[in-house]
Design an enzyme around this catalytic site. Sequence first.
Site, PDB file in Angstrom:
ATOM      1  N   HIS A 163     -22.613   8.181  14.442  1.00 23.04           N
ATOM      2  CA  HIS A 163     -23.140   7.059  13.651  1.00 23.04           C
ATOM      3  C   HIS A 163     -24.305   6.405  14.386  1.00 23.04           C
ATOM      4  CE1 HIS A 163     -19.536   6.229  10.784  1.00 23.04           C
ATOM      5  NE2 HIS A 163     -19.827   7.507  10.878  1.00 23.04           N
ATOM      6  N   TYR A 208     -22.169  -2.977  21.551  1.00 21.05           N
ATOM      7  CA  TYR A 208     -21.399  -2.140  20.626  1.00 21.05           C
ATOM      8  C   TYR A 208     -21.404  -0.675  21.074  1.00 21.05           C
ATOM      9  CZ  TYR A 208     -19.490  -0.704  16.082  1.00 21.05           C
ATOM     10  OH  TYR A 208     -18.699  -0.197  15.088  1.00 21.05           O
ATOM     11  N   TYR A 219     -18.539  -4.215   8.591  1.00 25.62           N
ATOM     12  CA  TYR A 219     -17.751  -5.363   9.054  1.00 25.62           C
ATOM     13  C   TYR A 219     -18.093  -6.528   8.141  1.00 25.62           C
ATOM     14  CZ  TYR A 219     -17.073  -2.862  13.511  1.00 25.62           C
ATOM     15  OH  TYR A 219     -16.732  -1.942  14.467  1.00 25.62           O
ATOM     16  N   LYS A 235     -13.213  -1.600  21.482  1.00 26.87           N
ATOM     17  CA  LYS A 235     -13.448  -1.372  22.911  1.00 26.87           C
ATOM     18  C   LYS A 235     -12.227  -0.848  23.669  1.00 26.87           C
ATOM     19  CE  LYS A 235     -17.718  -2.336  23.083  1.00 26.87           C
ATOM     20  NZ  LYS A 235     -18.394  -1.093  22.772  1.00 26.87           N
ATOM     21  N   PRO A 263      -9.227  -5.751  18.491  1.00 25.28           N
ATOM     22  CA  PRO A 263      -9.830  -4.476  18.074  1.00 25.28           C
ATOM     23  C   PRO A 263     -11.255  -4.570  17.509  1.00 25.28           C
ATOM     24  CG  PRO A 263      -8.210  -5.202  16.472  1.00 25.28           C
ATOM     25  CD  PRO A 263      -8.112  -6.140  17.629  1.00 25.28           C
TER      26      PRO A 263
HETATM   27  C1  PHB Z   1     -11.117   2.017  13.522  1.00 29.66           C
HETATM   28  O1  PHB Z   1     -11.643   2.896  12.826  1.00 29.66           O
HETATM   29  O2  PHB Z   1      -9.915   2.020  13.760  1.00 29.66           O
HETATM   30  C2  PHB Z   1     -11.948   0.915  14.045  1.00 29.66           C
HETATM   31  C3  PHB Z   1     -13.323   1.035  13.996  1.00 29.66           C
HETATM   32  C4  PHB Z   1     -14.111  -0.001  14.461  1.00 29.66           C
HETATM   33  C5  PHB Z   1     -13.526  -1.152  14.952  1.00 29.66           C
HETATM   34  C6  PHB Z   1     -12.153  -1.263  15.027  1.00 29.66           C
HETATM   35  C7  PHB Z   1     -11.355  -0.215  14.566  1.00 29.66           C
HETATM   36  O3  PHB Z   1     -14.309  -2.157  15.375  1.00 29.66           O
END
Ligand code: PHB
Length: 393
Positions: A73, A384, A201, A297, A293
Amino acid sequence: MQQTRVVIVGAGPSGLLLAQLLRRHGIDSVVLEQRTRHYVEARIRAGLLEQGTVDLLREAGVGERMAREGLVHNGFEVAFEGRAHRIDLHGLTGSQVTVYGQTEIQRDLDHGFVDNGGDVRYGVEQVVIEGYESAHPRVSFTMDGVRQEIACDFIAGCDGFHGVCRRSIPSDAIRIYERAYPFCWLGILADVEPLSDELIYANHVRGFALCSMRSRTRSRYYIQCPVNDTIASWPDERFWDELRSRLPSAHAARLITGPAIEKAIAPLRSFVAEPMRFGRLFLVGDAAHIVPPTGAKGLNLAAADVRVLYQALVEHYRLGSDTALDEYSSRGLARVWKAMRFSGWFTMLMHQFGDDPFAHKLQLAELNYLTESPAASQSLAENYVGLKFDQST
Ligand code: PHB
Ligand code: APR
């Protein structure tokens, strides 16, 4: 008495990756795991890898399937006030992230290490660690009803947040820093095409939402929910309706839904144990630290610990130098606290903390700033994708 160089407690991603890297450098270990192999493999966890983690898995010789099936990505979207804004990770940092589930990593490590003669004892009970402040640590455990003991040079506590290693340290020798958040994540996995090629997000008055994925045909979605909610109160239809309501309408209209193949509610916490080393015992991954989460990280921090520890052990056995072992805790904690800051900040920015219109207005101002200012976007992007090792330790 049995003997090995390193006893590794826990066969999660930290434990098996460490064992595999050590083996490739001729350092033998025994891994002790309380659960079955099937149980460890079936756990559904995070799925977003920094480039440093991808590189380490490759270095461990378990990156082949990830190279084929992982989704690279170059950016992600932040949605608020009915609009979505793209953060161009590659343009801002020159780096990328890879979507590849922890479940798959666990399988690759099992295949690479366990199926190739690695010594993992599954189903052990009553693990006791002793003598780690001396030159002769020992680890005892019960397996198939028989008490056994292994003498070793070092113990790696890769046994997760609830493990025995951190709990074995006297309370006056360890300092705990902790913060709990007043909400949970309700996550579902469904075999439907993801909403978008990239992650989304969303900050919304109804609460945070995240659209993620595991593959081009398997989606992973999360919504913020109250701490006391149960799975039973979230039938699939309610979940999909709630997710739709938190996304910009153009996104919501494209959402493909289907039966959940997994559904779980997880609390969010920030946790750090200091130091990460006690004599010949080293805490690694979730045993030493937990991040909320948001930003994914957790697994990446665990991989960073493994990288520093395995290189330090190689230096010890190859060169007879303990300099890197002596730096394990300070280097690890420098990185950990930066990830704590980022994960905590991203969590605070994206979630609703009760009825506080002023706080919500501040979030929206920050989100506007973040998506309009190249400097602010770059700061988000560089954290990130993962801070470079020399930036972070
Ligand atoms: C996930 O796909 O589980 C996931 C992806 C990004 C995040 C948190 C969890 O920031
Ligand atoms: N004896 C033996 N094994 C134990 C014990 C014990 N007393 N206690 C825990 N374990 C095992 C657990 O069963 C588990 O398989 O240790 C393992 C720890 O694995 P994880 O919890 O996955 O921790 P870690 O390997 O550090 O992985 C970090 O996992 O939780 C995610 O977000 C986190 O992605 C990050 C990664």
